[in-house]
Motif scaffolding. Sequence first.
Motif, PDB file in Angstrom:
ATOM      1  N   HIS A   1      56.638  43.026  27.851  1.00 19.24           N
ATOM      2  CA  HIS A   1      57.720  43.765  25.928  1.00 19.24           C
ATOM      3  C   HIS A   1      58.990  43.831  26.473  1.00 19.24           C
ATOM      4  CE1 HIS A   1      59.485  47.288  27.885  1.00 19.24           C
ATOM      5  NE2 HIS A   1      58.392  46.961  28.968  1.00 19.24           N
ATOM      6  N   ILE A   2      59.872  43.460  27.211  1.00 15.90           N
ATOM      7  CA  ILE A   2      60.675  43.072  28.168  1.00 15.90           C
ATOM      8  C   ILE A   2      61.645  41.492  27.703  1.00 15.90           C
ATOM      9  CG2 ILE A   2      63.789  43.993  28.818  1.00 15.90           C
ATOM     10  CD1 ILE A   2      62.263  46.064  27.290  1.00 15.90           C
ATOM     11  N   LYS A   3      60.758  41.582  28.901  1.00 16.45           N
ATOM     12  CA  LYS A   3      60.490  39.484  29.309  1.00 16.45           C
ATOM     13  C   LYS A   3      59.513  39.174  30.006  1.00 16.45           C
ATOM     14  CE  LYS A   3      64.360  36.752  31.770  1.00 16.45           C
ATOM     15  NZ  LYS A   3      64.638  35.445  30.427  1.00 16.45           N
ATOM     16  N   LYS A   4      59.342  38.179  30.004  1.00 20.24           N
ATOM     17  CA  LYS A   4      58.613  36.861  30.355  1.00 20.24           C
ATOM     18  C   LYS A   4      59.120  35.550  30.529  1.00 20.24           C
ATOM     19  CE  LYS A   4      55.882  35.799  26.743  1.00 20.24           C
ATOM     20  NZ  LYS A   4      54.633  35.998  25.456  1.00 20.24           N
ATOM     21  N   GLU A   5      60.142  35.266  30.396  1.00 19.03           N
ATOM     22  CA  GLU A   5      60.893  34.219  30.625  1.00 19.03           C
ATOM     23  C   GLU A   5      60.710  34.180  32.312  1.00 19.03           C
ATOM     24  OE1 GLU A   5      61.448  35.055  26.232  1.00 19.03           O
ATOM     25  OE2 GLU A   5      61.752  36.222  28.782  1.00 19.03           O
ATOM     26  N   ASN A   6      61.238  32.676  32.494  1.00 16.46           N
ATOM     27  CA  ASN A   6      61.551  32.801  34.071  1.00 16.46           C
ATOM     28  C   ASN A   6      62.939  33.213  34.202  1.00 16.46           C
ATOM     29  OD1 ASN A   6      59.523  30.435  34.018  1.00 16.46           O
ATOM     30  ND2 ASN A   6      60.979  28.912  34.555  1.00 16.46           N
TER      31      ASN A   6
ATOM     32  N   GLU B   1      70.069  35.247  36.301  1.00 17.82           N
ATOM     33  CA  GLU B   1      69.768  36.244  36.277  1.00 17.82           C
ATOM     34  C   GLU B   1      69.214  37.358  37.858  1.00 17.82           C
ATOM     35  OE1 GLU B   1      67.303  36.961  31.968  1.00 17.82           O
ATOM     36  OE2 GLU B   1      66.438  35.522  33.488  1.00 17.82           O
ATOM     37  N   VAL B   2      69.103  35.708  38.412  1.00 16.91           N
ATOM     38  CA  VAL B   2      69.080  35.753  40.053  1.00 16.91           C
ATOM     39  C   VAL B   2      70.282  36.309  40.886  1.00 16.91           C
ATOM     40  CG1 VAL B   2      69.452  34.929  42.030  1.00 16.91           C
ATOM     41  CG2 VAL B   2      67.553  34.415  40.972  1.00 16.91           C
ATOM     42  N   MET B   3      71.601  36.219  40.005  1.00 17.33           N
ATOM     43  CA  MET B   3      72.062  36.736  40.185  1.00 17.33           C
ATOM     44  C   MET B   3      73.030  38.224  39.668  1.00 17.33           C
ATOM     45  SD  MET B   3      75.539  33.657  40.638  1.00 17.33           S
ATOM     46  CE  MET B   3      74.820  32.574  39.055  1.00 17.33           C
ATOM     47  N   GLY B   4      72.068  38.949  38.585  1.00 16.47           N
ATOM     48  CA  GLY B   4      71.955  40.231  37.863  1.00 16.47           C
ATOM     49  C   GLY B   4      72.241  39.992  36.528  1.00 16.47           C
ATOM     50  N   LEU B   5      72.979  39.254  35.948  1.00 13.24           N
ATOM     51  CA  LEU B   5      72.951  38.716  34.254  1.00 13.24           C
ATOM     52  C   LEU B   5      71.572  38.972  33.532  1.00 13.24           C
ATOM     53  CD1 LEU B   5      76.000  37.226  32.887  1.00 13.24           C
ATOM     54  CD2 LEU B   5      73.764  37.061  31.992  1.00 13.24           C
TER      55      LEU B   5
ATOM     56  N   LYS C   1      64.766  48.981  33.930  1.00 15.49           N
ATOM     57  CA  LYS C   1      63.347  47.796  33.552  1.00 15.49           C
ATOM     58  C   LYS C   1      64.268  45.764  34.118  1.00 15.49           C
ATOM     59  CE  LYS C   1      60.745  48.281  31.257  1.00 15.49           C
ATOM     60  NZ  LYS C   1      59.070  48.760  31.828  1.00 15.49           N
ATOM     61  N   PHE C   2      65.651  46.041  34.410  1.00 12.03           N
ATOM     62  CA  PHE C   2      65.950  44.664  34.449  1.00 12.03           C
ATOM     63  C   PHE C   2      65.617  44.885  35.870  1.00 12.03           C
ATOM     64  CE2 PHE C   2      69.228  41.758  35.649  1.00 12.03           C
ATOM     65  CZ  PHE C   2      68.770  40.507  34.790  1.00 12.03           C
TER      66      PHE C   2
ATOM     67  N   GLU D   1      63.581  46.121  37.906  1.00  7.74           N
ATOM     68  CA  GLU D   1      62.676  46.221  37.998  1.00  7.74           C
ATOM     69  C   GLU D   1      62.122  44.404  37.794  1.00  7.74           C
ATOM     70  OE1 GLU D   1      60.302  48.861  36.194  1.00  7.74           O
ATOM     71  OE2 GLU D   1      61.650  50.723  36.858  1.00  7.74           O
ATOM     72  N   ILE D   2      62.341  43.767  36.940  1.00  9.32           N
ATOM     73  CA  ILE D   2      61.734  42.660  36.597  1.00  9.32           C
ATOM     74  C   ILE D   2      62.454  41.217  37.989  1.00  9.32           C
ATOM     75  CG2 ILE D   2      62.634  40.432  35.128  1.00  9.32           C
ATOM     76  CD1 ILE D   2      62.574  42.430  33.172  1.00  9.32           C
ATOM     77  N   LEU D   3      63.499  41.710  38.195  1.00  9.63           N
ATOM     78  CA  LEU D   3      64.361  40.468  39.214  1.00  9.63           C
ATOM     79  C   LEU D   3      63.753  41.552  41.044  1.00  9.63           C
ATOM     80  CD1 LEU D   3      68.109  41.240  38.730  1.00  9.63           C
ATOM     81  CD2 LEU D   3      66.390  39.341  37.728  1.00  9.63           C
ATOM     82  N   GLN D   4      62.787  42.812  40.932  1.00  9.73           N
ATOM     83  CA  GLN D   4      61.767  43.357  42.592  1.00  9.73           C
ATOM     84  C   GLN D   4      60.529  42.220  41.904  1.00  9.73           C
ATOM     85  OE1 GLN D   4      62.101  47.399  41.823  1.00  9.73           O
ATOM     86  NE2 GLN D   4      64.178  48.214  42.619  1.00  9.73           N
ATOM     87  N   ASP D   5      59.982  41.890  40.815  1.00 13.03           N
ATOM     88  CA  ASP D   5      58.779  41.807  41.059  1.00 13.03           C
ATOM     89  C   ASP D   5      59.136  39.898  41.769  1.00 13.03           C
ATOM     90  OD1 ASP D   5      57.377  43.513  39.647  1.00 13.03           O
ATOM     91  OD2 ASP D   5      57.431  42.986  37.763  1.00 13.03           O
ATOM     92  N   ALA D   6      60.161  39.540  41.551  1.00  8.38           N
ATOM     93  CA  ALA D   6      60.964  37.581  41.809  1.00  8.38           C
ATOM     94  C   ALA D   6      60.983  38.062  43.206  1.00  8.38           C
ATOM     95  CB  ALA D   6      61.877  37.426  41.637  1.00  8.38           C
ATOM     96  N   GLY D   7      61.653  38.970  44.108  1.00  4.03           N
ATOM     97  CA  GLY D   7      61.523  39.368  45.624  1.00  4.03           C
ATOM     98  C   GLY D   7      60.390  39.013  46.614  1.00  4.03           C
TER      99      GLY D   7
END
Length: 486
Positions: free
Chosen positions: A394-399, A404-408, A462-463, A465-471
């Motif tokens: 609902h916030i972001k589903k793109e790659n 974003e990896v760097m925190g933006l 929330k962002f 948490e999204i980055l945590q998903d990618a770890g």
Amino acid sequence: MIEQHINTLIQLVSKELNLDKRNFIYYKNKIAGICNINPIGISNTLSNQSIPETIDSIIEQLVNENIIENLFDIKEMKAAEIMDVFIGLPTEIENTFYTLKKENPLKATDYFYHLSQVSNYIQTNRIKNNIHYKSSTKYGDLDITINLSKPEKDPKEIKRLKELAETSTVVTDYPKCMLCIENEGFYGRMNYPARSNHRIIELSLNNESWFFQYSPYSYYNEHAIVLSKSHTPMQINKDTFTRLIEFVEQFPHYFIGSNADLPIVGGSMLTHDHYQAGHFEFAMDKAKDIYCFKLESYPEVQFSIIEWPLSVIRLKGQDKTSIIEAANHILNTWKTYSDEDNNIIAHTDQPHNTITPIARIRNNQFELDLVLRNNRTSDEFPMGIFHPHEEHHHIKKENIGLIEVMGLAVLPARLKQDIQDIKAHLKNNALPYNPIHQEWVSTFDIKDEDINQYVDRALGHKFAEILQDAGVFKHLDEFKRFLLQL
């Protein structure tokens, strides 16, 4: 009225670029010809306008007088063609750039960035509408942006594009993509951006021709793109690390990084090898070491795992050859590493492991961050195991790409209204908001806090948490198992 705007534009650009007044009549006649009007000699100007506002006023007048169609691509092509009048040939710009670079690399990039802004190639008027703030998290202050700078096409233009596609017999692949060097000075066409006012700087990296330009829709300060001369796919290998290190060696005030070279974990443009650079400090740059280790084969290099939601190995040292060799060793080891208990499988019918690398110079040392990525999917996570999970869509589903990896966070424009509606709802329960956010909003516990600040901070969390998903590694012990393979 058009001529007044033209005179204003010439005055503004001449002041910014220190152009010779002797050329005023030439500029005026060239622009009048582009606008299909006859100059009548009016010399007065309009005050209190910026260059983007003035060029927009000219385009608006051309539309009002039915000189051009009121279609986004048509207007963009005409605006770029007008601004191209003021800009020198690529060789002239490169000569100035390299003359300044010999004195100080910062002066060279300052010159080229300013030129790219004044020429209206960088869309400063649109960028300023983006929403940008910092949100404090356990990983530091993440940058939250809602990008509004890329205007959406209106239905009339979409219809026109369909009609053109149905009637056109011309098939073109020139330029092959929006990163190709053939975009320099390209007029544009319907559904392809205007680039008449676009210039690029040739660089030598790893004894190859690469090119340096700025992004027209900057996500951060001096958002630059470094692109391959040839239209070849993204690839992460030893040559990548060499180019990144050589770039920061030439421009030590800039960082540079590459998206990964696989779908899902890569960026949106995998068909043309390119990197992104700029003069900006990300939250990841400030991340602290949580575990330091050594590799006997590379005694000149310091290694650490940093405190970050993704899985990152940081290399530091003054010997660039050792850093490049060590990075290549880590990449090759990671490409074949599997840990099925943690859903990491290196290869099925295709490779799954790759790296997102970022280089910088800090404290007179090279730093190279290697972010471990895996693009596997599963029945539970069909869009990607190490990708934003469904509860965050609902916030972001793109790659999750390099920036974003760097925190933006680069969040979709739809969130501007959605977040405003959520804040209004929390202030007055009678007001509705987009129901896709209902589960998230139900977790809020605001108490006596300021609602605006609370929601902004919640979006930052929330962002994270999204980055945590990618770890790929959720715990340090899992990460250490991989380090043993090194």
